[in-house]
Scaffold this motif. Structure first.
Motif, PDB file in Angstrom:
ATOM      1  N   SER A 197       0.839  11.704   4.905  1.00 19.85           N
ATOM      2  CA  SER A 197       0.098  12.784   4.268  1.00 19.85           C
ATOM      3  C   SER A 197      -0.067  13.943   5.241  1.00 19.85           C
ATOM      4  O   SER A 197       0.011  13.774   6.445  1.00 19.85           O
ATOM      5  CB  SER A 197      -1.271  12.294   3.816  1.00 19.85           C
ATOM      6  N   ALA A 198      -0.278  15.146   4.685  1.00 24.69           N
ATOM      7  CA  ALA A 198      -0.408  16.338   5.514  1.00 24.69           C
ATOM      8  C   ALA A 198      -1.655  16.260   6.376  1.00 24.69           C
ATOM      9  O   ALA A 198      -2.668  15.679   5.986  1.00 24.69           O
ATOM     10  CB  ALA A 198      -0.453  17.574   4.620  1.00 24.69           C
ATOM     11  N   ILE A 199      -1.571  16.871   7.549  1.00 28.63           N
ATOM     12  CA  ILE A 199      -2.724  16.899   8.446  1.00 28.63           C
ATOM     13  C   ILE A 199      -3.771  17.850   7.883  1.00 28.63           C
ATOM     14  O   ILE A 199      -3.475  19.011   7.570  1.00 28.63           O
ATOM     15  CB  ILE A 199      -2.299  17.357   9.856  1.00 28.63           C
ATOM     16  N   LYS A 200      -4.984  17.387   7.727  1.00 22.92           N
ATOM     17  CA  LYS A 200      -6.045  18.212   7.169  1.00 22.92           C
ATOM     18  C   LYS A 200      -6.617  19.129   8.243  1.00 22.92           C
ATOM     19  O   LYS A 200      -6.704  18.758   9.409  1.00 22.92           O
ATOM     20  CB  LYS A 200      -7.151  17.332   6.590  1.00 22.92           C
ATOM     21  N   PRO A 201      -7.031  20.345   7.834  1.00 19.95           N
ATOM     22  CA  PRO A 201      -7.619  21.259   8.816  1.00 19.95           C
ATOM     23  C   PRO A 201      -9.003  20.789   9.237  1.00 19.95           C
ATOM     24  O   PRO A 201      -9.622  19.963   8.570  1.00 19.95           O
ATOM     25  CB  PRO A 201      -7.715  22.573   8.027  1.00 19.95           C
ATOM     26  N   LEU A 202      -9.507  21.344  10.356  1.00 15.78           N
ATOM     27  CA  LEU A 202     -10.866  21.045  10.778  1.00 15.78           C
ATOM     28  C   LEU A 202     -11.855  21.719   9.834  1.00 15.78           C
ATOM     29  O   LEU A 202     -11.621  22.819   9.342  1.00 15.78           O
ATOM     30  CB  LEU A 202     -11.102  21.531  12.210  1.00 15.78           C
ATOM     31  N   PHE A 203     -12.954  21.049   9.599  1.00 13.22           N
ATOM     32  CA  PHE A 203     -13.978  21.544   8.675  1.00 13.22           C
ATOM     33  C   PHE A 203     -14.634  22.806   9.215  1.00 13.22           C
ATOM     34  O   PHE A 203     -14.916  22.917  10.410  1.00 13.22           O
ATOM     35  CB  PHE A 203     -15.038  20.447   8.479  1.00 13.22           C
ATOM     36  N   GLN A 204     -14.882  23.756   8.338  1.00 12.61           N
ATOM     37  CA  GLN A 204     -15.634  24.960   8.655  1.00 12.61           C
ATOM     38  C   GLN A 204     -16.852  25.022   7.737  1.00 12.61           C
ATOM     39  O   GLN A 204     -16.724  24.860   6.525  1.00 12.61           O
ATOM     40  CB  GLN A 204     -14.763  26.214   8.450  1.00 12.61           C
ATOM     41  N   TYR A 205     -18.033  25.276   8.312  1.00  9.01           N
ATOM     42  CA  TYR A 205     -19.259  25.299   7.505  1.00  9.01           C
ATOM     43  C   TYR A 205     -19.301  26.494   6.550  1.00  9.01           C
ATOM     44  O   TYR A 205     -19.219  27.642   7.002  1.00  9.01           O
ATOM     45  CB  TYR A 205     -20.484  25.380   8.412  1.00  9.01           C
TER      46      TYR A 205
END
Length: 333
Positions: free
Chosen positions: A1-9
């Motif tokens: 699966s694709a690498i998910k981006p880091l969460f941004q608030y």
């Protein structure tokens, strides 16, 4: 699966709104563990819900020791991957339900802790309300061990024996918030219980287990004072082993009393137990303010908790403002 981006608030109104983590039920694929270093972990998934405190949202508040700021674990959210410490990851894996989602407020992730965050100050000022209004405060002490199992069982039995002898919630404030003595027959019953519970353990071994239990890192943190004092309902947990908040309070205060008498516990190392007993006393007077003279002032709170651990010097005040006396209210600006 694709690498998910880091969460941004996403932005919230930090003066009136909070984020609540809705922790997902684990799927079968979540137990196809991913490897981080030498550890095998199941996946954590969830999402944030934004709610106004005035709307009395449903949630449980987590209290735990943050540990070292090494973010070697993560939780998968719809907006991206959120890095967390392994200690928090362990707690969340134990606390998530096998059926039904669980809504948790966790300060380390529900507040934007990043450098320069403008929401941290207003959110910290809401923390007392967050803990007062939680359905239950879940205290995560850490993984289970022989020490924690023995200590939790003993504290629960001390509390139940006390209650069976007519020494329960109604009697606690009069005895422990002011100098007092336990009835002789109760002390004898508790001493007998301790010797029976210890079984084949030596007196020294039992006392070492209790000292180690109260020496866990959670008990040393400064911020947990208000987290312990303010919620109406409280449960402490080591691994899968749980201890009701009232049993912890009564068991700890009775144990502290007995350690000062000619009893089975007289040889206990008093330092860790005294720290826990003082914590219980703060909860006791916070939840039972009938006598204003018992209500702690901010200077008294700071002095009595001067040895607790916090990261920033200003936390010596901020961490205790939620339980200060109404006689010396200090606003957060």
């Amino acid at each position: 699966s694709a690498i998910k981006p880091l969460f941004q608030y996403p932005q919230i109104d930090p003066h009136i709104e909070i984020r609540i983590l809705e922790l997902s039920v684990p799927k079968i694929l979540d137990f196809t563990s991913f490897k981080t270093g030498k550890l095998q972990r199941s996946r954590l998934r969830g999402k944030f819900i934004v709610a106004k405190l005035a709307d009395t949202p449903s949630y449980e508040a987590l209290s735990y020791a943050w540990g070292e700021p090494v973010f070697d674990d993560n939780i998968e959210l719809p907006e991206g991957v959120f890095p967390i410490t392994s200690h928090l990851g362990l707690a969340l894996r134990h606390l998530r339900r096998k059926s039904g989602r669980r809504r948790l407020w966790v300060d380390a992730i529900c507040i934007d802790q990043s450098y320069g965050s403008t929401e941290k100050g207003p959110q910290v000022s809401l923390m007392a309300s967050i803990y007062r209004n939680t359905e239950e405060c879940l205290v995560w002490l850490g993984t289970s061990s022989l020490t924690s199992d023995i200590s939790i069982d003993l504290l629960a039995q001390l509390a139940r024996t006390s209650s069976n002898h007519g020494f329960g919630l109604e009697t606690i404030p009069q005895t422990f918030a002011r100098p007092g003595r336990l009835p002789h027959d109760l002390v004898a019953a508790l001493d007998k219980l301790a010797r029976t519970t210890a079984g084949k353990l030596s007196q020294l071994t039992m006392n070492e287990h209790l000292s180690c239990f109260f020496g866990q890192s959670w008990f040393q943190r400064l911020w947990i004072v208000q987290e312990m004092a303010l919620p109406l309902k409280l449960t402490l947990q080591n691994g899968e082993k749980k201890l009701d908040g009232l049993e912890f309070l009564l068991g700890t205060l009775v144990l502290n009393y007995l350690s000062k008498q000619d009893s089975y516990f007289r040889q206990m190392d008093p330092s860790n137990l005294r720290t826990a007993a003082n914590l219980c006393l703060v909860r006791l007077v916070t939840q039972n303010i009938e006598d204003p003279c018992l209500e702690p002032g901010i200077l008294e709170l700071v002095a009595k908790n001067s040895e607790r651990i916090c990261r920033e010097p200003k936390d010596r005040i901020y961490a205790l403002l939620g339980i200060q006396s109404s006689r010396d209210i200090i606003p957060i600006t």
